[in-house]
Scaffold this motif. Structure first.
Motif, PDB file in Angstrom:
ATOM      1  N   PHE A 235       0.810  -1.211   0.000  1.00 13.79           N
ATOM      2  CA  PHE A 235       0.000   0.000   0.000  1.00 13.79           C
ATOM      3  C   PHE A 235       0.847   1.265   0.000  1.00 13.79           C
ATOM      4  O   PHE A 235       0.356   2.339  -0.301  1.00 13.79           O
ATOM      5  N   ARG A 236       2.130   1.138   0.366  1.00 12.20           N
ATOM      6  CA  ARG A 236       3.039   2.290   0.368  1.00 12.20           C
ATOM      7  C   ARG A 236       4.145   2.070  -0.661  1.00 12.20           C
ATOM      8  O   ARG A 236       4.616   0.942  -0.847  1.00 12.20           O
ATOM      9  N   PRO A 237       4.605   3.135  -1.315  1.00 14.00           N
ATOM     10  CA  PRO A 237       5.659   2.990  -2.321  1.00 14.00           C
ATOM     11  C   PRO A 237       6.949   2.385  -1.780  1.00 14.00           C
ATOM     12  O   PRO A 237       7.673   1.704  -2.507  1.00 14.00           O
ATOM     13  N   ASP A 238       7.245   2.614  -0.485  1.00 17.12           N
ATOM     14  CA  ASP A 238       8.485   2.089   0.086  1.00 17.12           C
ATOM     15  C   ASP A 238       8.346   0.649   0.568  1.00 17.12           C
ATOM     16  O   ASP A 238       9.302   0.044   1.047  1.00 17.12           O
ATOM     17  N   GLY A 239       7.129   0.087   0.493  1.00 14.44           N
ATOM     18  CA  GLY A 239       6.926  -1.306   0.887  1.00 14.44           C
ATOM     19  C   GLY A 239       6.977  -1.558   2.373  1.00 14.44           C
ATOM     20  O   GLY A 239       7.041  -2.714   2.810  1.00 14.44           O
ATOM     21  N   GLN A 240       6.912  -0.497   3.177  1.00 12.14           N
ATOM     22  CA  GLN A 240       6.963  -0.664   4.628  1.00 12.14           C
ATOM     23  C   GLN A 240       5.582  -0.447   5.245  1.00 12.14           C
ATOM     24  O   GLN A 240       4.804   0.385   4.782  1.00 12.14           O
ATOM     25  N   ARG A 241       5.319  -1.195   6.312  1.00 17.26           N
ATOM     26  CA  ARG A 241       4.075  -1.016   7.049  1.00 17.26           C
ATOM     27  C   ARG A 241       4.260   0.117   8.068  1.00 17.26           C
ATOM     28  O   ARG A 241       5.148   0.051   8.912  1.00 17.26           O
ATOM     29  N   LEU A 242       3.413   1.104   7.952  1.00 16.87           N
ATOM     30  CA  LEU A 242       3.486   2.249   8.850  1.00 16.87           C
ATOM     31  C   LEU A 242       2.921   1.847  10.218  1.00 16.87           C
ATOM     32  O   LEU A 242       1.837   1.275  10.303  1.00 16.87           O
ATOM     33  N   ILE A 243       3.648   2.147  11.278  1.00 16.89           N
ATOM     34  CA  ILE A 243       3.195   1.772  12.617  1.00 16.89           C
ATOM     35  C   ILE A 243       2.140   2.770  13.101  1.00 16.89           C
ATOM     36  O   ILE A 243       2.316   3.987  12.997  1.00 16.89           O
ATOM     37  N   TYR A 244       1.023   2.218  13.569  1.00 15.70           N
ATOM     38  CA  TYR A 244      -0.079   3.029  14.088  1.00 15.70           C
ATOM     39  C   TYR A 244       0.453   4.017  15.122  1.00 15.70           C
ATOM     40  O   TYR A 244       1.139   3.638  16.074  1.00 15.70           O
ATOM     41  N   GLY A 245       0.119   5.289  14.928  1.00 16.69           N
ATOM     42  CA  GLY A 245       0.635   6.326  15.823  1.00 16.69           C
ATOM     43  C   GLY A 245       0.247   6.116  17.265  1.00 16.69           C
ATOM     44  O   GLY A 245       0.999   6.467  18.185  1.00 16.69           O
ATOM     45  N   GLY A 246      -0.933   5.535  17.506  1.00 16.30           N
ATOM     46  CA  GLY A 246      -1.354   5.269  18.873  1.00 16.30           C
ATOM     47  C   GLY A 246      -0.457   4.264  19.576  1.00 16.30           C
ATOM     48  O   GLY A 246      -0.326   4.286  20.806  1.00 16.30           O
ATOM     49  N   HIS A 247       0.152   3.364  18.796  1.00 19.04           N
ATOM     50  CA  HIS A 247       1.103   2.413  19.372  1.00 19.04           C
ATOM     51  C   HIS A 247       2.291   3.170  19.959  1.00 19.04           C
ATOM     52  O   HIS A 247       2.777   2.841  21.051  1.00 19.04           O
ATOM     53  N   ILE A 248       2.735   4.205  19.261  1.00 23.07           N
ATOM     54  CA  ILE A 248       3.857   5.012  19.744  1.00 23.07           C
ATOM     55  C   ILE A 248       3.437   5.816  20.970  1.00 23.07           C
ATOM     56  O   ILE A 248       4.206   5.966  21.931  1.00 23.07           O
ATOM     57  N   ILE A 249       2.205   6.338  20.966  1.00 26.32           N
ATOM     58  CA  ILE A 249       1.716   7.062  22.143  1.00 26.32           C
ATOM     59  C   ILE A 249       1.754   6.165  23.375  1.00 26.32           C
ATOM     60  O   ILE A 249       2.234   6.562  24.443  1.00 26.32           O
ATOM     61  N   SER A 250       1.253   4.936  23.235  1.00 21.27           N
ATOM     62  CA  SER A 250       1.219   4.037  24.392  1.00 21.27           C
ATOM     63  C   SER A 250       2.619   3.617  24.833  1.00 21.27           C
ATOM     64  O   SER A 250       2.888   3.499  26.039  1.00 21.27           O
ATOM     65  N   LEU A 251       3.506   3.378  23.894  1.00 22.32           N
ATOM     66  CA  LEU A 251       4.884   3.048  24.260  1.00 22.32           C
ATOM     67  C   LEU A 251       5.522   4.188  25.039  1.00 22.32           C
ATOM     68  O   LEU A 251       6.137   3.981  26.096  1.00 22.32           O
ATOM     69  N   ALA A 252       5.377   5.403  24.519  1.00 20.26           N
ATOM     70  CA  ALA A 252       6.011   6.552  25.166  1.00 20.26           C
ATOM     71  C   ALA A 252       5.399   6.822  26.533  1.00 20.26           C
ATOM     72  O   ALA A 252       6.110   7.104  27.502  1.00 20.26           O
ATOM     73  N   ARG A 253       4.094   6.729  26.622  1.00 23.11           N
ATOM     74  CA  ARG A 253       3.413   6.943  27.912  1.00 23.11           C
ATOM     75  C   ARG A 253       3.870   5.900  28.935  1.00 23.11           C
ATOM     76  O   ARG A 253       4.130   6.215  30.096  1.00 23.11           O
ATOM     77  N   ALA A 254       3.996   4.646  28.514  1.00 24.55           N
ATOM     78  CA  ALA A 254       4.449   3.601  29.430  1.00 24.55           C
ATOM     79  C   ALA A 254       5.897   3.835  29.851  1.00 24.55           C
ATOM     80  O   ALA A 254       6.250   3.650  31.025  1.00 24.55           O
ATOM     81  N   LEU A 255       6.743   4.253  28.923  1.00 24.14           N
ATOM     82  CA  LEU A 255       8.136   4.537  29.256  1.00 24.14           C
ATOM     83  C   LEU A 255       8.246   5.696  30.249  1.00 24.14           C
ATOM     84  O   LEU A 255       9.185   5.745  31.053  1.00 24.14           O
ATOM     85  N   SER A 256       7.274   6.619  30.207  1.00 21.17           N
ATOM     86  CA  SER A 256       7.345   7.794  31.075  1.00 21.17           C
ATOM     87  C   SER A 256       7.115   7.454  32.551  1.00 21.17           C
ATOM     88  O   SER A 256       7.287   8.316  33.422  1.00 21.17           O
ATOM     89  N   PHE A 257       6.730   6.199  32.850  1.00 20.97           N
ATOM     90  CA  PHE A 257       6.603   5.774  34.244  1.00 20.97           C
ATOM     91  C   PHE A 257       7.880   6.076  35.016  1.00 20.97           C
ATOM     92  O   PHE A 257       7.837   6.463  36.191  1.00 20.97           O
ATOM     93  N   ASN A 258       9.016   5.889  34.371  1.00 21.05           N
ATOM     94  CA  ASN A 258      10.311   6.151  35.009  1.00 21.05           C
ATOM     95  C   ASN A 258      10.520   7.664  35.083  1.00 21.05           C
ATOM     96  O   ASN A 258      11.040   8.283  34.169  1.00 21.05           O
TER      97      ASN A 258
END
Length: 341
Positions: A235-258
């Motif tokens: 679906f993308r010209p570069d052949g890569q699957r774009l990671i859902y932005g909400g996944h990054i939000i949850s990762l960053a929020r979880a990392l912020s525990f520290n």
């Protein structure tokens, strides 16, 4: 034709209200899988007993479980043919959601702007998530770039909604009964109160998570997000699957525990931008800046306004001299969190 190819930019009309399928009943399973996917360990979302000591009936589901579920309902109607989700604003969490609650979503089209290339445009929607009693639990605006199907379709009149830069502290909704006056800092994991944070303070959350292809696709399926860019490598010209932005939000929020273990509940999302795309193999790290601290009417509860930045690596700065985001910046999220005063 019984299949649905999704909406394209020319299919949206200002003022249109879209009721999204399918309602979803949430359970402890979503919580367990969420905590398996992200290094999330906030005490209020982990322990019924801790939540009861803070005045709630039981441990609510993580705020971002609610966000992802409500967001996921909108994808088939709003962003199935998206190029990218661009940003968020005026988001408020209006009521806790507990295991057993059923959520549904609806969206109103509040803005349209065709891009200069004539091949896509930006659609602005205000989405509301409601529980089985019809009570609003979440309300937010997002804007997304959507492909055109008919390149010859006339451009709509440009309408760009005026959005507040931030939710005012007095407009934050504090869950009924929330009381941090007897808060157990030892169980929560850190001793810091809102008054221990200085405006302008920057907190490096130290840890990182390398994103795996299967992991981000599992997370996106969990929220029933069907956007093609997350799954279809053709679906993308570069052949890569774009990671859902909400996944990054949850990762960053979880990392912020520290460093922010006591920033328990997200009360509002003031603004947010997915500054650059994220792909499998990138390592997500995060830092936060304290933007403001405010009192609330709830006993022992303060609100802390935070800028959460996720990066591909350890980029300490947000923007370059040209004012543009650094290439390593993945997320710039401005939000209010509730914390012991």
């Amino acid at each position: 034709m019984k299949t649905n190819a999704g909406r394209f930019f020319e299919d949206y009309k200002i003022g249109e209200v879209i009721a999204h399928a399918v309602p979803r009943t949430l359970s402890g399973g979503e919580r367990a899988l969420y905590h398996a996917l992200y290094p999330s360990r906030g005490a209020l979302y982990s322990s019924d007993e801790f939540a009861r000591a803070c005045g709630l009936a039981q441990s609510p589901l993580d705020d971002l479980i609610v966000f992802h579920t409500v967001f996921g309902k909108t994808v088939p109607d709003i962003s199935l043919n998206a190029v990218a989700n661009l940003g968020y604003g005026e988001g408020r969490f209006l009521a806790p959601v507990y295991a057993g609650d059923t959520l549904s979503s609806s969206s109103e089209v509040i803005g349209l702007k065709q891009n200069s290339n004539g091949k896509s445009g930006v659609v602005y929607v205000r989405t509301t998530g409601r529980n089985q009693r019809g009570e609003a639990v979440l309300d937010y605006v997002r804007w997304v770039m959507v492909r055109k199907k008919d390149l010859g379709a006339p451009a709509p009149d440009t309408v760009i909604p005026e959005l507040a830069k931030a939710v005012a502290p007095e407009d934050l909704v504090i869950p009924a009964g929330l009381d941090f006056s007897a808060y157990d800092f030892a169980q929560a994991g850190e001793p810091y109160r809102a008054r221990d944070y200085a405006i302008g303070e920057v907190i490096d959350h130290v840890d990182g998570v390398t994103v795996e292809e299967a992991e981000h696709m599992l997370a996106t399926r969990l929220w029933q997000n069907t956007a093609k860019v997350h799954f279809d490598a053709t679906f993308r010209p570069d052949g890569q699957r774009l990671i859902y932005g909400g996944h990054i939000i949850s990762l960053a929020r979880a990392l912020s525990f520290n460093g922010l273990a006591n920033a328990q509940m997200i009360a509002a999302i003031n603004a947010g931008a997915h500054a650059n795309p994220c792909f499998s193999g990138m390592t997500v790290k995060a830092w936060s800046e304290v933007l403001d601290v405010a009192e609330t009417k709830a006993p022992g509860v303060a609100a802390v306004r935070l800028r959460l930045v996720a990066t591909n690596g350890a980029q300490p700065e947000l923007r370059g001299a040209d004012g543009k985001y650094h290439a390593d910046v993945l997320l710039d999220l401005d939000y209010w969190a509730l914390m012991p005063a």
